[in-house]
Design a protein around this motif. Sequence first.
Motif, PDB file in Angstrom:
ATOM      1  N   LYS A  97      20.054  17.785 -14.571  1.00 25.94           N
ATOM      2  CA  LYS A  97      19.129  17.021 -14.668  1.00 25.94           C
ATOM      3  C   LYS A  97      17.504  17.693 -14.231  1.00 25.94           C
ATOM      4  CE  LYS A  97      16.797  13.494 -11.816  1.00 25.94           C
ATOM      5  NZ  LYS A  97      16.166  13.197 -10.425  1.00 25.94           N
ATOM      6  N   LYS A 139      14.658  17.882 -17.142  1.00 29.49           N
ATOM      7  CA  LYS A 139      13.259  17.271 -16.632  1.00 29.49           C
ATOM      8  C   LYS A 139      12.435  18.247 -17.060  1.00 29.49           C
ATOM      9  CE  LYS A 139      10.883  15.742 -12.777  1.00 29.49           C
ATOM     10  NZ  LYS A 139      11.058  15.600 -11.082  1.00 29.49           N
ATOM     11  N   ALA A 196      17.474  12.296 -16.392  1.00 30.42           N
ATOM     12  CA  ALA A 196      16.296  13.115 -16.825  1.00 30.42           C
ATOM     13  C   ALA A 196      15.306  12.345 -17.764  1.00 30.42           C
ATOM     14  CB  ALA A 196      16.449  14.367 -17.053  1.00 30.42           C
TER      15      ALA A 196
END
Length: 424
Positions: free
Chosen positions: A285, A289, A120
């Motif tokens: 992730k 993110k 990320a």
Amino acid sequence: MSLARRGLDTLRRLPFYNHSSGTTATTKTLFGTQSARAFSTSESTFTFDLTGEFKTHELETGPATEVVVTKEELWSMFELMHTMRRMEITCDNEYKAKNIRGFCHLYDGQEAVATGIQFAFEPADKWITSYRCHCVALARGATVAQVVGELFGVTAGVTKAKGGSMHMYSKKQNFYGGQGIVGAQVPVGAGLAFSQKYKAEMEGHPDKMNVAIACYGDGAANQGQIWESANMAALWKLPLIFCIENNQYGMGTSIDRHSSITEYYKMGNHIPGIHLDGMNVLAVKEGVKFAKEWAGSGNGPIYIEAKTYRYHGHSMSDPGTTYRNREEIALTRSTRDPLEFVKKCLLDAGFSTDEEIKEAEKRIRKEVQEGVLKAKESPRPDPSKDLMAHVYATSLEPHAPAEYPNHIRMPNYEKSYFASGKMD
């Protein structure tokens, strides 16, 4: 309460892949049916459904519940995670063979957290973590030889044998190390976030900042210095992600016995938070993110709680079975292993076959062994040359040579363990 009862209670708390339904192969577990729901989009990409993977606090929106993953990305996740697992298992063996000494905290079981963060992040994002830092160093760009070399105390080590297990570091890769003091990395993480904000403002884009992440365990979550850092980060709207890797135990004490608050993602009070499954690399992730976009846009800090599990004890001196039973560990391995999850994703997406995965596992195992052998070939530091290097500089110029201050008395090398060969 008996150990067996405590173990069963812990099992009921543990996260698992709680998808509402599945279109792919499923696995029966103690908790019901575990499935990785997926929808094909093309031969090179695949969409996975993350419904039920996130809980939020003080947020109107949350991470995306559908994630599109490429074949290359998913394979890279698997290879990094499997390298982490093989490296940590090798470190366990080398420690038992007395080739590694001192403190050694292994990360196997938690690989999805570091891998999800890495996928990320951008290279310019800054990362600091606890003493359980081998795999974070690897994720940030160190080699197996560098990580294991540091544990061996040789010059091939990522910090030239000066850090050891708890203090790996690489400024070039924006990895600011492991910290030996519980929770001490978080105030430094606030400083890293301040530097990101300062740089972005100087460059004229205060609403588009790189971020910093400070990772710490559930055992550190109630440290006073973390509360102080959160207060400062909120006041100054620093782009800082507070990431609690909740592996269920602070050393040998379960979360319900050492913390009055067990929903760690809510600990920031008015600071937003996200709870996610730390055994699911795709969920990590997407969660990170979202947090990166939130904090980097000038909204201030955010908490993430990644529920995960460590297979080893707290450190190599802890068998890990006096406060939890073997059934709990075995069940987690068999039903929630982060590596098995990502392998299943590869198969469900049609990105791989069982044979291809097995071949990759053999190759990675060989590569880890080669890295360990390379580390073993590296020499130990020369105390007469290396002891004071990078400590006292002759000037403030970058890369200025080191000097040996005359007020420091050097050890008598002839009478040391090194000279007698007892350290070999």
